[in-house]
Structures are given as structure tokens and as C-alpha cells.
Design an enzyme around this catalytic site. Sequence first.
Site, PDB file in Angstrom:
ATOM      1  N   ASP A  55      24.441  58.670 -35.492  1.00 55.17           N
ATOM      2  CA  ASP A  55      23.340  59.332 -36.197  1.00 55.17           C
ATOM      3  C   ASP A  55      23.783  60.715 -36.693  1.00 55.17           C
ATOM      4  O   ASP A  55      24.871  61.178 -36.343  1.00 55.17           O
ATOM      5  CB  ASP A  55      22.161  59.474 -35.223  1.00 55.17           C
ATOM      6  CG  ASP A  55      22.505  60.388 -34.056  1.00 55.17           C
ATOM      7  OD1 ASP A  55      23.545  60.166 -33.410  1.00 55.17           O
ATOM      8  OD2 ASP A  55      21.750  61.353 -33.804  1.00 55.17           O
TER       9      ASP A  55
ATOM     10  N   GLU B 136      25.111  63.063 -34.225  1.00 53.13           N
ATOM     11  CA  GLU B 136      26.442  62.686 -33.717  1.00 53.13           C
ATOM     12  C   GLU B 136      26.444  62.250 -32.263  1.00 53.13           C
ATOM     13  O   GLU B 136      27.412  62.451 -31.540  1.00 53.13           O
ATOM     14  CB  GLU B 136      27.424  63.865 -33.879  1.00 53.13           C
ATOM     15  CG  GLU B 136      27.260  64.604 -35.178  1.00 53.13           C
ATOM     16  CD  GLU B 136      28.381  65.589 -35.472  1.00 53.13           C
ATOM     17  OE1 GLU B 136      28.348  66.681 -34.893  1.00 53.13           O
ATOM     18  OE2 GLU B 136      29.280  65.246 -36.257  1.00 53.13           O
TER      19      GLU B 136
HETATM   20  C1  NOJ Z   1      28.178  68.385 -31.054  1.00 50.61           C
HETATM   21  C2  NOJ Z   1      27.291  67.739 -32.052  1.00 50.61           C
HETATM   22  O1  NOJ Z   1      27.547  68.193 -33.312  1.00 50.61           O
HETATM   23  C3  NOJ Z   1      25.861  67.943 -31.678  1.00 50.61           C
HETATM   24  O2  NOJ Z   1      25.021  67.374 -32.621  1.00 50.61           O
HETATM   25  C4  NOJ Z   1      25.650  67.297 -30.360  1.00 50.61           C
HETATM   26  O3  NOJ Z   1      24.329  67.431 -29.946  1.00 50.61           O
HETATM   27  C5  NOJ Z   1      26.597  67.882 -29.345  1.00 50.61           C
HETATM   28  N1  NOJ Z   1      27.948  67.802 -29.800  1.00 50.61           N
HETATM   29  C6  NOJ Z   1      26.413  67.145 -28.020  1.00 50.61           C
HETATM   30  O4  NOJ Z   1      27.281  67.641 -27.079  1.00 50.61           O
HETATM   31  C1  NOJ Z   2      25.598  69.648 -35.207  1.00 54.36           C
HETATM   32  C2  NOJ Z   2      24.617  68.811 -35.927  1.00 54.36           C
HETATM   33  O1  NOJ Z   2      23.977  67.969 -35.009  1.00 54.36           O
HETATM   34  C3  NOJ Z   2      25.288  68.001 -37.000  1.00 54.36           C
HETATM   35  O2  NOJ Z   2      24.325  67.299 -37.711  1.00 54.36           O
HETATM   36  C4  NOJ Z   2      26.064  68.886 -37.938  1.00 54.36           C
HETATM   37  O3  NOJ Z   2      26.740  68.101 -38.867  1.00 54.36           O
HETATM   38  C5  NOJ Z   2      27.035  69.748 -37.175  1.00 54.36           C
HETATM   39  N1  NOJ Z   2      26.370  70.429 -36.113  1.00 54.36           N
HETATM   40  C6  NOJ Z   2      27.699  70.770 -38.083  1.00 54.36           C
HETATM   41  O4  NOJ Z   2      26.751  71.616 -38.646  1.00 54.36           O
END
Ligand code: NOJ
Ligand code: NOJ
Length: 515
Positions: A214, A217
Site C-alpha cells: 500500500d 508501505e
Molecule cells: C517507513 C514507511 O515509509 C512508513 O510508511 C512506515 O509506516 C514505516 N516505515 C513503518 O516502520
Molecule cells: C512514508 C509514507 O508512508 C510513504 O507514503 C511515503 O512515500 C514516504 N514516507 C516518503 O515520503
Amino acid sequence: MKIAIALLTTGVFLFSWPFLSTSIHFNQELDEWIQNHANISISYILENIGGISPVLNDNEVPPGTVVASPLKSNPDYFYNWIRDSALTMRTLVHYLQDNPTDNIKISDSINAYIMSSYRLQRLHNRCGSFDENGHPGLGEPKFLANGSQFSEDWGRPQSDGPPLRVSTIKAFLDHLNSVSTEEDPFLSPSFIYTSIVKPDLEYILAFWQKNLFDPWEEINSLHFFNLLVLLAALRDGLLLAKENGDSHDFQLKLLNAFDDINLELTQNGGYVLPTVPYVVETPELRLNGQRKGLDSAVLLASIYAHDDSDKANAFAVPFDSKDSHILNTIYALVADMKYRYPVNSGRVQKPQKVGVGLGRYPEDIYDGYGTSEGNPWFITTLAASEVLYRWISEVDKSSNDLVITSDLVDFFGQFDESVAGTEDVTIVHQSPQFKKLLRKVFAFADSFVEVARLHVDKNSGRMLEQFNKDDGYMQGAESLTWSYSSFYNAFRWRQRAKKVIEETSIMPLWWVMWR
Ligand code: NOJ
Ligand code: NOJ
């Protein structure tokens, strides 16, 4: 005769004054702040793009490459995320549409983005390579800023990168067509279609049914966000395929996938359930009891899947801002998060419906550095305002009366007491009731922007990723490109909504008399 005229004038006066007195006075101070912050947002976006940035070094970040944030540790966001970059570039396309002159550098930057996409698409990575069937390598979510592959573990593949890129490129090509200028794209439109857009479309055809990650991520499954932006990309891809004279066979494949995804989203996939007023983002998680399914990604999907040109083409994408499940997603998010995040507590008591800081989803535990507890984010709070501004422009565009279906009674009942019960309520287009409702929704939309404003750095206008749920201080990645992009997007739709409100604030004379 004289008496008749006198009576008539008094009548008009008596009838019209209550309407005149409710004509809107925009909060001038807020208005100016928003305009100013929109400009600041554009300059901070440019600061995070190679080639055009006054601070980034070309060797570290080549032209047209967007870094999610300049921060290299705690958290390290110094990457080119396909999703963030496509969305940022789309904001710049919109900026060009709004400011057509003197922005050749921005246009060059978008061209450079398209050229670098060509290279990245062909870079072998942990999702696979370009040459395999369906180009699995296109599912790679991010690359190093310098353009090499990212080889650590990550939530991959992610299927939203290719479709978001398709729609961004389509928006840029449309823009170039509409300005009839000397500005040609660096690469010819037919090359862009055949060598960049088409592989992304082939990826979509090959992978849309698969479980993938999603936009947050984290979860390997099927998601509303991914499917809706895939659907929008198929719409855009179909138009480009036609324009570029691609084969009937390929167009048919796109069309079939479009119909199949549409059906999944609206009927079969479990995104819309009879007992749930909001859209379910990841049905599997709801089924196994892990989550409620309520998620701001639904609002982002609605925004990113719909554009101005929407109405002009034959492939209607569902879940726009008028959709009851989209509006009810805002309602449910506010209902949950006004209590979940203590920073919102000051806004709970207000008699009027007011916006609050919105996070990603209720069960979130990512705090911007690691995991503890979730917080409100800028992109999600601003997404609520953008959906509402869009709603105002949309209902105004159609000259039909506004029919409030019974499933929207809770949402609109917040603004209009006469909207209640289980029957549909019809509000006459341009009636005082209609105008009053639009103004209230506008104020509701503004109140989300005001929340964002409370937490933005007062001096610099910088925005991080999140603001702390307890004390409101910003946290997570610094100067997050996506935060600025979402601010500009909300501003852009606010301008349109504002025009609608201004134009409809004083009743035309004939209406008053006829009424
Ligand atoms: C990094 C991701 O970009 C973020 O969306 C996610 O919630 C965390 N990792 C979880 O550890
Ligand atoms: C975490 C977010 O969850 C993700 O959607 C995004 O792409 C990265 N950060 C980078 O901004």
C-alpha cells in the site's frame, strides 16, 4: 403606478436583505496567509528537486529527481520515491497551468523528470528487471537520490508508482498541448508514450490483481488507493493509446482491465460494504479483524484519481468528491481522530463542525522516526480540505438541484438542521439554503487548513511530515516535499471553491422576485 413601484421596491428590499446580509466575508488574514504559504510551498518543493534546487548538488541529485526530504538520517528520506515524485511533479504541472508564463525552468524540470523515469524504469532492482514479462522492476518503490538502485529490505513491490506516473505525464502532455507554445517536450510525445507510458500500462495489466504494498508501505494485500489510481491511469492510458494510434488489441486490453477494476472497486472487492459508511481501504485487514479499514489514503486516492479533464472523457472514474462513501470517510476520520489525538481536544467542544488534525489510519504506530504511536499528518489533514473544496466546485458545476441521499444525512446534517431523517432531501440549486450550505462546507474545509497552519513553522513556513498528537510540534522527515505538494493542491482547489462562493453570495434580483 407610483405606489406600485414603491411597493415593489420595498418588497425587493425586504426579500433581499437577509440574503445580502449573509453574503460572505472571507477572512482576509487567513486568505493572505494561504496565498503566501502556497507560494512558499512551491519554492520548498523546488528546493528538493535536482537541477532546479538552489541547495542540492547535481551530482548527488540529478536534474528532475525529487527527494522526499533532504534529511539523510533519523529518518533517512533522501530517496527518490516513485509515488512522492509523481505527485510532486503533478503539482508542478498544475502550477504551470495556473501560471503559464515565465516558468520555463519548471517545465524543464518536468521534462528532466520524464527523461530520468525512462532510465529508472530500465534499472534492474530487487523487484525484478525491465525485460521480464510485465516489467516487474517497475514495482520498485524508491531509488537512491543519485539514481542507483536501493538494495535494502523494504515493503516492496508497490503498485501505485507506475499509475501515478502515467497520470502525471498525461497531465503534462495535455498542458503542453493546451498552451500551443514553442515549448516542446524534450522527448517526442510518441516516444514518451511508447517507451515510458506504455511499459507502465503493461505493468498495470500484469500486476493489478496481485497482492502488493500500500502507499504506507506496510501491508501486502489489495488496496483501494492502489486500485483507484490504477483505474485513473487506465483512463489516461486509453486516451494516450488512442492519440498515439496504438493497436486496437492493446486498447482493448486496457479497456477490459478498466472495466474489471471498476467492478472490483464498486461491487466485488469489499471496499464498499452495506454496513460501513466509509470506504474500506484494505478489505483483507478488516476481514481478519486487524483494522477497521478507515484510512486517509482513501481521500488521497479520490483526489489523485480525478482531475479537471475528467468530465471531458468517456471513462468515468468512481469515488470523486461527491461520492457518499468519500464524504463519509471524512466524517468517520474526524469522529475517530478528534478523540484519538489529544492535540485535537480544543476543537471538540465547538458547536460548529470543525476540522481536526487527521492521521493516516486509527491503528497507525509510525511516529516519523520509528514505531510508538501515530500522529496527525499534513498530507492527510489537507486532503480532507481538498476533497471538500472539490465538492463545492463540483456541485456548482452541475446545475442540478442538490439531492442529499439518506446515507449523507449525518455528514450534511452537521451544516443544515433541515437535513435529517431517512428520506432523500432536495436542495434547490442556487437557493439560499444551497448557498448557505456551500458556505458552511467551505468554512469546514478551511478549518482543516487552519489546523495545518497552527503547526507549520511560524517563521520559515517549513513543514515536516507529522505533528505530535499531544503537543502539536512537528516531527518526522524535515521539509517533506509531499507536505508542500498537498498544501499547494488544497490551495488550488480552494481558489476555485472561493470563486463559486463569491459568485453565489448575493442573490440575483429576478430570483428574489420570482421566489
Ligand atoms: C517507513 C514507511 O515509509 C512508513 O510508511 C512506515 O509506516 C514505516 N516505515 C513503518 O516502520
Ligand atoms: C512514508 C509514507 O508512508 C510513504 O507514503 C511515503 O512515500 C514516504 N514516507 C516518503 O515520503
